[in-house]
Design a protein around this motif. Structure first.
Motif, PDB file in Angstrom:
ATOM      1  N   PRO A  89       0.811  -1.221   0.000  1.00  0.00           N
ATOM      2  CA  PRO A  89       0.000   0.000   0.000  1.00  0.00           C
ATOM      3  C   PRO A  89       0.843   1.270   0.000  1.00  0.00           C
ATOM      4  O   PRO A  89       0.313   2.360   0.073  1.00  0.00           O
ATOM      5  CB  PRO A  89      -0.789  -0.134   1.297  1.00  0.00           C
ATOM      6  CG  PRO A  89       0.165  -0.785   2.248  1.00  0.00           C
ATOM      7  CD  PRO A  89       0.985  -1.730   1.384  1.00  0.00           C
ATOM      8  N   ALA A  90       2.178   1.136  -0.064  1.00  0.00           N
ATOM      9  CA  ALA A  90       3.058   2.291   0.122  1.00  0.00           C
ATOM     10  C   ALA A  90       2.961   3.340  -0.981  1.00  0.00           C
ATOM     11  O   ALA A  90       2.829   4.529  -0.692  1.00  0.00           O
ATOM     12  CB  ALA A  90       4.502   1.821   0.263  1.00  0.00           C
ATOM     13  N   THR A  91       3.045   2.933  -2.248  1.00  0.00           N
ATOM     14  CA  THR A  91       3.137   3.923  -3.320  1.00  0.00           C
ATOM     15  C   THR A  91       1.993   3.908  -4.319  1.00  0.00           C
ATOM     16  O   THR A  91       1.777   4.882  -5.023  1.00  0.00           O
ATOM     17  CB  THR A  91       4.453   3.739  -4.101  1.00  0.00           C
ATOM     18  OG1 THR A  91       4.489   2.404  -4.631  1.00  0.00           O
ATOM     19  CG2 THR A  91       5.658   3.971  -3.201  1.00  0.00           C
ATOM     20  N   ASN A  92       1.283   2.777  -4.438  1.00  0.00           N
ATOM     21  CA  ASN A  92       0.163   2.705  -5.383  1.00  0.00           C
ATOM     22  C   ASN A  92      -0.725   1.527  -4.998  1.00  0.00           C
ATOM     23  O   ASN A  92      -0.442   0.826  -4.037  1.00  0.00           O
ATOM     24  CB  ASN A  92       0.653   2.591  -6.835  1.00  0.00           C
ATOM     25  CG  ASN A  92       1.469   1.333  -7.099  1.00  0.00           C
ATOM     26  OD1 ASN A  92       1.039   0.225  -6.794  1.00  0.00           O
ATOM     27  ND2 ASN A  92       2.646   1.499  -7.677  1.00  0.00           N
ATOM     28  N   SER A  93      -1.776   1.304  -5.760  1.00  0.00           N
ATOM     29  CA  SER A  93      -2.743   0.260  -5.409  1.00  0.00           C
ATOM     30  C   SER A  93      -2.459  -1.081  -6.092  1.00  0.00           C
ATOM     31  O   SER A  93      -3.211  -2.021  -5.934  1.00  0.00           O
ATOM     32  CB  SER A  93      -4.156   0.735  -5.756  1.00  0.00           C
ATOM     33  OG  SER A  93      -4.295   0.916  -7.159  1.00  0.00           O
ATOM     34  N   ASN A  94      -1.355  -1.176  -6.859  1.00  0.00           N
ATOM     35  CA  ASN A  94      -1.027  -2.402  -7.575  1.00  0.00           C
ATOM     36  C   ASN A  94      -0.443  -3.437  -6.627  1.00  0.00           C
ATOM     37  O   ASN A  94       0.530  -3.183  -5.930  1.00  0.00           O
ATOM     38  CB  ASN A  94      -0.033  -2.115  -8.705  1.00  0.00           C
ATOM     39  CG  ASN A  94       0.141  -3.281  -9.649  1.00  0.00           C
ATOM     40  OD1 ASN A  94      -0.317  -4.378  -9.396  1.00  0.00           O
ATOM     41  ND2 ASN A  94       0.807  -3.030 -10.764  1.00  0.00           N
ATOM     42  N   VAL A  95      -1.034  -4.633  -6.632  1.00  0.00           N
ATOM     43  CA  VAL A  95      -0.634  -5.683  -5.693  1.00  0.00           C
ATOM     44  C   VAL A  95       0.294  -6.707  -6.334  1.00  0.00           C
ATOM     45  O   VAL A  95       1.246  -7.157  -5.710  1.00  0.00           O
ATOM     46  CB  VAL A  95      -1.886  -6.401  -5.137  1.00  0.00           C
ATOM     47  CG1 VAL A  95      -1.504  -7.526  -4.193  1.00  0.00           C
ATOM     48  CG2 VAL A  95      -2.793  -5.410  -4.432  1.00  0.00           C
ATOM     49  N   THR A  96       0.057  -7.109  -7.579  1.00  0.00           N
ATOM     50  CA  THR A  96       0.726  -8.302  -8.093  1.00  0.00           C
ATOM     51  C   THR A  96       1.730  -8.102  -9.221  1.00  0.00           C
ATOM     52  O   THR A  96       2.812  -8.656  -9.160  1.00  0.00           O
ATOM     53  CB  THR A  96      -0.309  -9.346  -8.542  1.00  0.00           C
ATOM     54  OG1 THR A  96      -1.253  -8.707  -9.396  1.00  0.00           O
ATOM     55  CG2 THR A  96      -1.047  -9.941  -7.364  1.00  0.00           C
ATOM     56  N   ALA A  97       1.412  -7.395 -10.277  1.00  0.00           N
ATOM     57  CA  ALA A  97       2.312  -7.330 -11.430  1.00  0.00           C
ATOM     58  C   ALA A  97       2.006  -6.103 -12.275  1.00  0.00           C
ATOM     59  O   ALA A  97       0.912  -5.558 -12.221  1.00  0.00           O
ATOM     60  CB  ALA A  97       2.171  -8.582 -12.285  1.00  0.00           C
ATOM     61  N   GLU A  98       2.982  -5.713 -13.098  1.00  0.00           N
ATOM     62  CA  GLU A  98       2.758  -4.631 -14.051  1.00  0.00           C
ATOM     63  C   GLU A  98       1.991  -5.208 -15.241  1.00  0.00           C
ATOM     64  O   GLU A  98       2.461  -6.140 -15.881  1.00  0.00           O
ATOM     65  CB  GLU A  98       4.092  -4.058 -14.533  1.00  0.00           C
ATOM     66  CG  GLU A  98       4.873  -3.373 -13.425  1.00  0.00           C
ATOM     67  CD  GLU A  98       6.329  -3.200 -13.781  1.00  0.00           C
ATOM     68  OE1 GLU A  98       6.666  -2.136 -14.312  1.00  0.00           O
ATOM     69  OE2 GLU A  98       7.105  -4.141 -13.527  1.00  0.00           O
ATOM     70  N   VAL A  99       0.833  -4.664 -15.516  1.00  0.00           N
ATOM     71  CA  VAL A  99      -0.016  -5.197 -16.583  1.00  0.00           C
ATOM     72  C   VAL A  99       0.705  -5.148 -17.931  1.00  0.00           C
ATOM     73  O   VAL A  99       0.504  -5.992 -18.787  1.00  0.00           O
ATOM     74  CB  VAL A  99      -1.392  -4.487 -16.611  1.00  0.00           C
ATOM     75  CG1 VAL A  99      -1.293  -3.092 -17.192  1.00  0.00           C
ATOM     76  CG2 VAL A  99      -2.422  -5.301 -17.355  1.00  0.00           C
TER      77      VAL A  99
END
Length: 194
Positions: A99-109
């Motif tokens: 949760p530190a810098t963005n809402s992405n949890v798993t991988a770069e799409v």
């Protein structure tokens, strides 16, 4: 391909063949289908009025699809109890930082490569590059489809982006019958741990 071969004029009969001999003899016609990169086929272009024909050699080039990765975005519910959250969809293109810098949890799409990425509510819309959606409020467990397109080739692949809404804590506060008003005398201190 046919429109390019007959110049878009129509009126010609165009058939495709695996060999020059098949094209010249008008035998062994082939149809659409998957072909390997660098496959050579032959187009027979015939004028049905005169039966005169010519044959053109065609080199089929198969371009690779860009790599795309399914991912998950997580955001806190807003307002509390709504089951919805505001999502910045381009977070799916960033390195995971929740949760530190963005809402992405798993991988770069987009697999960390600069691509043209659009987001869609259905796989069909993503495949057809239609009905792109943007940032906004989405309900929990929404699946969007990211179209990841290589701008140099126009080739695209599709990845799923799961939007997860995290439940907000219940803000209900009770203190001596008052839901949110706290009163103390001037010479007293507030005890915030009560």
């Amino acid at each position: 391909v046919t429109a390019d071969i007959d110049g878009g004029t129509g009126g010609m009969t165009v058939t495709y063949h695996p060999t020059l001999g098949d094209a010249e003899n008008n035998t062994g016609a082939i149809s659409d289908g998957p072909y390997a990169n660098a496959t050579v086929i032959f187009a027979r272009i015939e004028d049905p009025a005169t039966l005169c024909f010519d044959v053109a050699q065609i080199l089929l080039t198969v371009l690779p699809l860009p790599t795309s990765n399914d991912t998950e975005l997580r955001e806190c519910e807003m307002p509390a109890g709504s089951g919805q959250a505001m999502f910045t969809l381009t977070d799916a293109e960033a390195a995971p930082g929740f949760p530190a810098t963005n809402s992405n949890v798993t991988a770069e799409v987009d697999n960390g490569v600069v691509r043209t990425v659009t987001y869609h509510t259905s796989q069909a819309d993503a495949e057809n590059n239609a009905g792109a959606v943007g940032d906004g409020s989405y309900p929990d467990m929404t699946t969007l489809y990211a179209r990841v397109e290589d701008p140099a080739t126009g080739c695209a692949s599709i990845a799923e982006v799961l939007l997860t809404v995290l439940e907000a804590p219940d803000p209900e506060i009770q203190f001596e019958g008052s839901p949110s008003n706290f009163t103390v005398c001037e010479d007293e201190a507030f005890d915030l741990n009560v």
